[in-house]
Design a protein around this motif. Structure first.
Motif, PDB file in Angstrom:
ATOM      1  N   GLN A 162      89.743  41.810   1.476  1.00 27.93           N
ATOM      2  CA  GLN A 162      88.744  42.477   2.326  1.00 27.93           C
ATOM      3  C   GLN A 162      87.545  41.564   2.551  1.00 27.93           C
ATOM      4  O   GLN A 162      86.994  41.503   3.649  1.00 27.93           O
ATOM      5  CB  GLN A 162      88.293  43.789   1.695  1.00 27.93           C
ATOM      6  CG  GLN A 162      89.320  44.887   1.770  1.00 27.93           C
ATOM      7  CD  GLN A 162      88.887  46.133   1.040  1.00 27.93           C
ATOM      8  OE1 GLN A 162      87.933  46.125   0.266  1.00 27.93           O
ATOM      9  NE2 GLN A 162      89.607  47.224   1.268  1.00 27.93           N
ATOM     10  N   LYS A 163      87.170  40.850   1.506  1.00 27.38           N
ATOM     11  CA  LYS A 163      86.043  39.928   1.606  1.00 27.38           C
ATOM     12  C   LYS A 163      86.368  38.809   2.596  1.00 27.38           C
ATOM     13  O   LYS A 163      85.549  38.455   3.442  1.00 27.38           O
ATOM     14  CB  LYS A 163      85.733  39.356   0.228  1.00 27.38           C
ATOM     15  CG  LYS A 163      84.505  38.505   0.150  1.00 27.38           C
ATOM     16  CD  LYS A 163      84.286  38.060  -1.286  1.00 27.38           C
ATOM     17  CE  LYS A 163      83.096  37.159  -1.424  1.00 27.38           C
ATOM     18  NZ  LYS A 163      82.923  36.708  -2.817  1.00 27.38           N
ATOM     19  N   GLN A 164      87.597  38.274   2.506  1.00 28.46           N
ATOM     20  CA  GLN A 164      88.012  37.216   3.415  1.00 28.46           C
ATOM     21  C   GLN A 164      88.106  37.729   4.845  1.00 28.46           C
ATOM     22  O   GLN A 164      87.716  37.039   5.787  1.00 28.46           O
ATOM     23  CB  GLN A 164      89.355  36.636   2.977  1.00 28.46           C
ATOM     24  CG  GLN A 164      89.263  35.793   1.733  1.00 28.46           C
ATOM     25  CD  GLN A 164      90.623  35.313   1.257  1.00 28.46           C
ATOM     26  OE1 GLN A 164      91.653  35.712   1.784  1.00 28.46           O
ATOM     27  NE2 GLN A 164      90.618  34.469   0.235  1.00 28.46           N
ATOM     28  N   GLU A 165      88.607  38.938   5.032  1.00 30.13           N
ATOM     29  CA  GLU A 165      88.673  39.520   6.372  1.00 30.13           C
ATOM     30  C   GLU A 165      87.276  39.722   6.934  1.00 30.13           C
ATOM     31  O   GLU A 165      87.031  39.463   8.110  1.00 30.13           O
ATOM     32  CB  GLU A 165      89.414  40.862   6.338  1.00 30.13           C
ATOM     33  CG  GLU A 165      90.902  40.737   6.180  1.00 30.13           C
ATOM     34  CD  GLU A 165      91.581  42.097   6.071  1.00 30.13           C
ATOM     35  OE1 GLU A 165      90.909  43.123   6.296  1.00 30.13           O
ATOM     36  OE2 GLU A 165      92.780  42.119   5.769  1.00 30.13           O
ATOM     37  N   GLY A 166      86.367  40.183   6.091  1.00 33.06           N
ATOM     38  CA  GLY A 166      84.981  40.368   6.525  1.00 33.06           C
ATOM     39  C   GLY A 166      84.355  39.055   6.933  1.00 33.06           C
ATOM     40  O   GLY A 166      83.640  38.977   7.933  1.00 33.06           O
TER      41      GLY A 166
END
Length: 118
Positions: A78-82
């Motif tokens: 999720q952090k990478q997608e964000g």
């Protein structure tokens, strides 16, 4: 005369209550053997129960660790997608910004030319 439990019609003299043991040594030995066998079965059952509890505890701990790892991976993704979405937005803003500046400059030049004409 009343009986041993307070029953009015029963007496100890009637031969109903007999305190003499009718069991011999063989019967006691058989009962002791059965009790020993039951005790052995109960000990075996207790050992199996302890083993199952140990395995269940290991399984629960393994499951807990797997969930923590899954949560960490999920948060990381999720952090990478964000970050990738944020990077795309910044790229879009940067690519849109020069065009807007050019449009603003053209508008200014056009307004200056129209001001000079008047």
């Amino acid at each position: 005369m009343s009986g041993p439990n307070g029953d009015p019609n029963i007496s100890a003299e009637n031969g109903i209550i007999d305190d003499e043991d009718e069991f011999g040594e063989e019967e006691y030995a058989a009962i002791n053997s059965m009790l020993d066998q039951i005790n052995s079965y109960l000990d075996d059952l207790e050992e199996r129960n302890d083993a199952l509890n140990g395995k269940l505890h290991e399984l629960l701990e393994s499951n807990r660790q797997a969930r923590q790892e899954f949560r960490a991976q999920l948060l990381e993704s999720q952090k990478q997608e964000g970050q990738s979405i944020q990077g795309e937005n910044q790229s879009a803003e940067l690519s849109a910004s020069p065009a807007s500046k050019e449009d603003q400059n053209a508008d200014r030049e056009g307004s200056q030319i129209s001001d000079q004409k008047t």
